[in-house]
Design a protein around this motif. Sequence first.
Motif, mmCIF file in Angstrom:
data_model
loop_
_atom_site.group_PDB
_atom_site.id
_atom_site.type_symbol
_atom_site.label_atom_id
_atom_site.label_comp_id
_atom_site.label_asym_id
_atom_site.label_seq_id
_atom_site.Cartn_x
_atom_site.Cartn_y
_atom_site.Cartn_z
ATOM 1 N N PHE A 185 0.809 -1.221 0.000
ATOM 2 C CA PHE A 185 0.000 0.000 0.000
ATOM 3 C C PHE A 185 0.843 1.273 0.000
ATOM 4 C CE2 PHE A 185 -2.832 -3.107 2.160
ATOM 5 C CZ PHE A 185 -3.809 -3.155 1.187
ATOM 6 N N ASP A 186 1.993 1.253 -0.653
ATOM 7 C CA ASP A 186 2.897 2.419 -0.727
ATOM 8 C C ASP A 186 3.277 2.948 0.647
ATOM 9 O OD1 ASP A 186 3.035 2.424 -3.492
ATOM 10 O OD2 ASP A 186 1.269 3.694 -3.693
ATOM 11 N N ARG A 187 3.207 2.129 1.685
ATOM 12 C CA ARG A 187 3.520 2.574 3.039
ATOM 13 C C ARG A 187 4.598 1.743 3.697
ATOM 14 N NH1 ARG A 187 -1.664 4.255 6.513
ATOM 15 N NH2 ARG A 187 -1.597 6.391 5.798
ATOM 16 N N TYR A 188 4.522 0.440 3.524
ATOM 17 C CA TYR A 188 5.417 -0.455 4.246
ATOM 18 C C TYR A 188 6.319 -1.185 3.261
ATOM 19 C CZ TYR A 188 1.681 0.346 7.570
ATOM 20 O OH TYR A 188 0.743 0.935 8.368
ATOM 21 N N GLU A 189 7.577 -1.308 3.614
ATOM 22 C CA GLU A 189 8.527 -2.050 2.786
ATOM 23 C C GLU A 189 9.176 -3.126 3.645
ATOM 24 O OE1 GLU A 189 12.654 -0.827 1.013
ATOM 25 O OE2 GLU A 189 11.026 0.045 -0.193
ATOM 26 N N VAL A 190 9.122 -4.349 3.160
ATOM 27 C CA VAL A 190 9.705 -5.485 3.879
ATOM 28 C C VAL A 190 10.725 -6.129 2.953
ATOM 29 C CG1 VAL A 190 9.217 -7.665 5.048
ATOM 30 C CG2 VAL A 190 7.508 -5.842 5.060
ATOM 31 N N LYS A 191 11.939 -6.328 3.456
ATOM 32 C CA LYS A 191 13.019 -6.888 2.641
ATOM 33 C C LYS A 191 13.521 -8.189 3.240
ATOM 34 C CE LYS A 191 14.853 -2.334 1.474
ATOM 35 N NZ LYS A 191 16.007 -1.466 1.576
ATOM 36 N N GLY A 192 14.298 -8.903 2.463
ATOM 37 C CA GLY A 192 14.990 -10.086 2.961
ATOM 38 C C GLY A 192 14.116 -11.317 3.014
ATOM 39 N N LYS A 193 14.404 -12.163 3.990
ATOM 40 C CA LYS A 193 13.709 -13.451 4.124
ATOM 41 C C LYS A 193 12.220 -13.258 4.403
ATOM 42 C CE LYS A 193 13.774 -17.953 4.494
ATOM 43 N NZ LYS A 193 13.936 -18.793 3.330
ATOM 44 N N LEU A 194 11.872 -12.310 5.270
ATOM 45 C CA LEU A 194 10.459 -12.065 5.550
ATOM 46 C C LEU A 194 9.734 -11.582 4.290
ATOM 47 C CD1 LEU A 194 8.105 -12.011 7.486
ATOM 48 C CD2 LEU A 194 8.811 -9.714 8.189
ATOM 49 N N GLY A 195 10.366 -10.707 3.530
ATOM 50 C CA GLY A 195 9.792 -10.268 2.257
ATOM 51 C C GLY A 195 9.590 -11.439 1.311
ATOM 52 N N HIS A 196 10.549 -12.365 1.317
ATOM 53 C CA HIS A 196 10.460 -13.559 0.476
ATOM 54 C C HIS A 196 9.261 -14.414 0.880
ATOM 55 C CE1 HIS A 196 11.742 -17.021 -1.856
ATOM 56 N NE2 HIS A 196 11.719 -17.763 -0.771
ATOM 57 N N LEU A 197 9.064 -14.604 2.179
ATOM 58 C CA LEU A 197 7.939 -15.410 2.655
ATOM 59 C C LEU A 197 6.602 -14.757 2.302
ATOM 60 C CD1 LEU A 197 9.312 -16.488 6.138
ATOM 61 C CD2 LEU A 197 9.114 -17.892 4.083
ATOM 62 N N ILE A 198 6.517 -13.438 2.444
ATOM 63 C CA ILE A 198 5.284 -12.726 2.087
ATOM 64 C C ILE A 198 5.014 -12.863 0.599
ATOM 65 C CG2 ILE A 198 4.207 -10.443 1.895
ATOM 66 C CD1 ILE A 198 5.705 -9.719 4.510
#
Length: 80
Positions: A33-46
């Motif tokens: 939603f143009d608000r939150y950015e998640v990187k790395g392994k957690l981003g991969h799981l999402i």
Amino acid sequence: MALSEGESLTPAHVRLRGVLMKLGLDESVVEIFDRYEVKGKLGHLIRQGVYLEMLPTPVRNFKATTEWLTNEIFEQFVKT
């Protein structure tokens, strides 16, 4: 479809819920939603979870989820 039926075109309104991008084998970045950015392994799981949910049928969803979980579990045993 409007052109084929002889009707006038209307502008499309697109609302993106986010962006998913694969960066490597186990790395991804997710922007929600143009608000939150998640990187790395957690981003991969999402990212993987979203793609699994977007599969067209429950049978394909179950098969792909099973294969993905098997790969994730097997990878953890290989690393240790």
